[in-house]
Design an enzyme around this catalytic site. Structure first.
Site, short mmCIF file in Angstrom:
data_model
loop_
_atom_site.label_atom_id
_atom_site.label_comp_id
_atom_site.label_asym_id
_atom_site.label_seq_id
_atom_site.Cartn_x
_atom_site.Cartn_y
_atom_site.Cartn_z
N GLY A 215 -54.47 -71.64 -98.72
CA GLY A 215 -55.68 -70.93 -99.12
C GLY A 215 -56.45 -71.58 -100.25
N SER B 203 -60.99 -71.50 -101.54
CA SER B 203 -61.77 -70.66 -102.44
C SER B 203 -60.84 -69.87 -103.36
CB SER B 203 -62.65 -69.68 -101.64
OG SER B 203 -61.82 -68.78 -100.90
N GLY B 204 -61.45 -69.17 -104.31
CA GLY B 204 -60.73 -68.21 -105.13
C GLY B 204 -59.52 -68.75 -105.87
N GLY C 93 -56.63 -69.84 -104.80
CA GLY C 93 -56.03 -71.06 -104.27
C GLY C 93 -56.75 -72.29 -104.76
N ASP D 10 -53.63 -71.93 -89.52
CA ASP D 10 -54.13 -70.57 -89.38
C ASP D 10 -52.90 -69.68 -89.35
OD1 ASP D 10 -55.09 -68.11 -88.64
OD2 ASP D 10 -56.34 -68.86 -87.00
N ASN E 192 -50.36 -68.77 -101.17
CA ASN E 192 -51.47 -68.05 -101.80
C ASN E 192 -52.38 -67.32 -100.81
OD1 ASN E 192 -53.73 -67.82 -104.04
ND2 ASN E 192 -54.67 -68.83 -102.28
N SER F 119 -48.22 -58.57 -104.79
CA SER F 119 -49.28 -57.79 -105.40
C SER F 119 -48.72 -56.46 -105.89
CB SER F 119 -50.40 -57.52 -104.39
OG SER F 119 -51.31 -56.56 -104.89
N TYR G 122 -51.34 -46.02 -88.97
CA TYR G 122 -51.95 -47.19 -89.60
C TYR G 122 -52.92 -46.75 -90.68
CZ TYR G 122 -54.63 -51.39 -90.53
OH TYR G 122 -55.24 -52.44 -91.17
#
Length: 341
Positions: free
Chosen positions: A66, A69-70, A72, A113, A140, A190, A211
């Protein structure tokens, strides 16, 4: 004579202790064997550059998922800044190439992926073909709070992507990490693991019973932490370590699946509770590189210290062991040949 008797007594006690220890589950043994981490001087305001200041990663290779962006990308930028060769992994080769091209240090762009497990295997094969010890793997990448139930290979998508995709990658890259002098697995979990109020519901991994977007995300993040804990037990006889981290709440691409009002709230009120991206990448960088954490395995970190405010499921070694077994069953065709029997 008395000295000999004392020695025999010591030997008997020692053997008895070994007998008791050998009967303990591997995850429990790992917690006994591992060194307790010291309290670090860093906190929620520390950045990735702060926690890696003075650390020389020259000659080390670290793979990160990852990186486009962000968190990663920031993790890749900072660890590269400290001298590491980064294998920057994104969901497409184009994204990986683009991200790595902006880094001044040595990078190798690759793609996978996490929803396409065959692509995870191919990426791992390319990394192994480099024939380099892998000093770290930072898992990540991820997705969050999908509003509608989606399935990947018959499994709820967040669990399949956040946990099982990375589970395959971890197992495929186990040998290169163990070949490093002190390889480290750093799994992003998290605080949302607390949303998994029933733990890992093994009879609802397809979401057919119920769900909820946040509950499913919480289950996947609990799975990340339990995977790190069980992995720590399985590699406790080696120099390698495995730990999980909570990066904090950060406005990244993960927010794209939130409802409109949730995205609006994050945009206009996020300043009151969100970390910046440099702050969010700090704990991952600290756990992946700090010299203070040699031989520290099986812990969950937040703000660069062991986090104590956790769900009781986070320390459920029976659940962690079952999760590993079920994960092997679900991904068997994508694991190394010696794990398919």
């Amino acid at each position: 004579m008395s000295n000999q008797q004392f020695s025999r007594r010591q030997i008997i006690q020692y053997m008895a202790t070994l007998s008791v220890l050998s009967a303990l589950p591997p995850a429990v043994m790992a917690q006994i064997i591992t060194r307790q981490p010291p309290h670090s001087p860093f906190n929620s305001d520390s950045t990735a550059e702060d926690v890696t200041a003075g650390i020389d990663l020259s000659g080390m290779t670290i793979a990160i998922t990852g990186v486009n962006s962000g968190l990663g990308y920031e993790t890749m930028r900072v660890l590269s800044l400290r001298g590491a060769h980064i294998i920057g992994i994104a969901r497409t080769q184009e994204k990986a190439d683009k991200a790595c091209a902006t880094i001044d240090g040595e990078t190798t762009p690759m793609f996978l992926d996490l929803a396409n497990w065959e692509s995870v295997v191919r990426c791992a094969e390319r990394i192994r073909a480099m024939k380099l010890p892998l000093d770290g793997l930072i898992t990540n990448a991820g997705i969050m709070a999908l509003q509608d139930l989606e399935l990947v290979n018959g499994v709820e998508k967040q669990f399949a992507v956040n946990h099982l995709g990375h589970f395959i990658l971890i197992n495929q890259l186990l040998k290169p990490v163990l070949a490093s002098p002190q390889g480290r697995f750093t799994l992003l979990s998290s605080r949302a693991h607390q949303r998994a109020d029933k733990g890992i519901e093994f009879d609802n991994l397809d979401g057919s019973k119920h769900y909820d977007p946040w509950n499913a995300y919480g289950v996947s993040k609990l799975a990340n932490a339990l995977c790190a804990r069980e992995l720590a037990a399985r590699i406790s006889h080696t120099e390698a370590t495995s730990n999980s981290v909570h990066p904090g709440v950060i406005a990244t691409g993960l927010l794209k699946h939130l409802s409109v009002w949730e995205q609006w709230g994050a945009k206009y009120f996020g300043w009151a509770f969100l970390k910046t991206i440099p702050e969010g990448a700090a704990t991952s960088c600290y756990v992946a590189t700090s010299p203070e954490l040699v031989d520290v395995r099986g812990f969950y970190f937040a703000d660069c210290n062991v986090e104590k405010d956790v769900s009781p499921y986070m320390q459920d070694d029976t659940m962690a062991a079952k999760l590993w077994e079920v994960s092997e069953e679900l991904t068997r065709n994508y694991l190394p040949a010696n794990q398919r029997a």
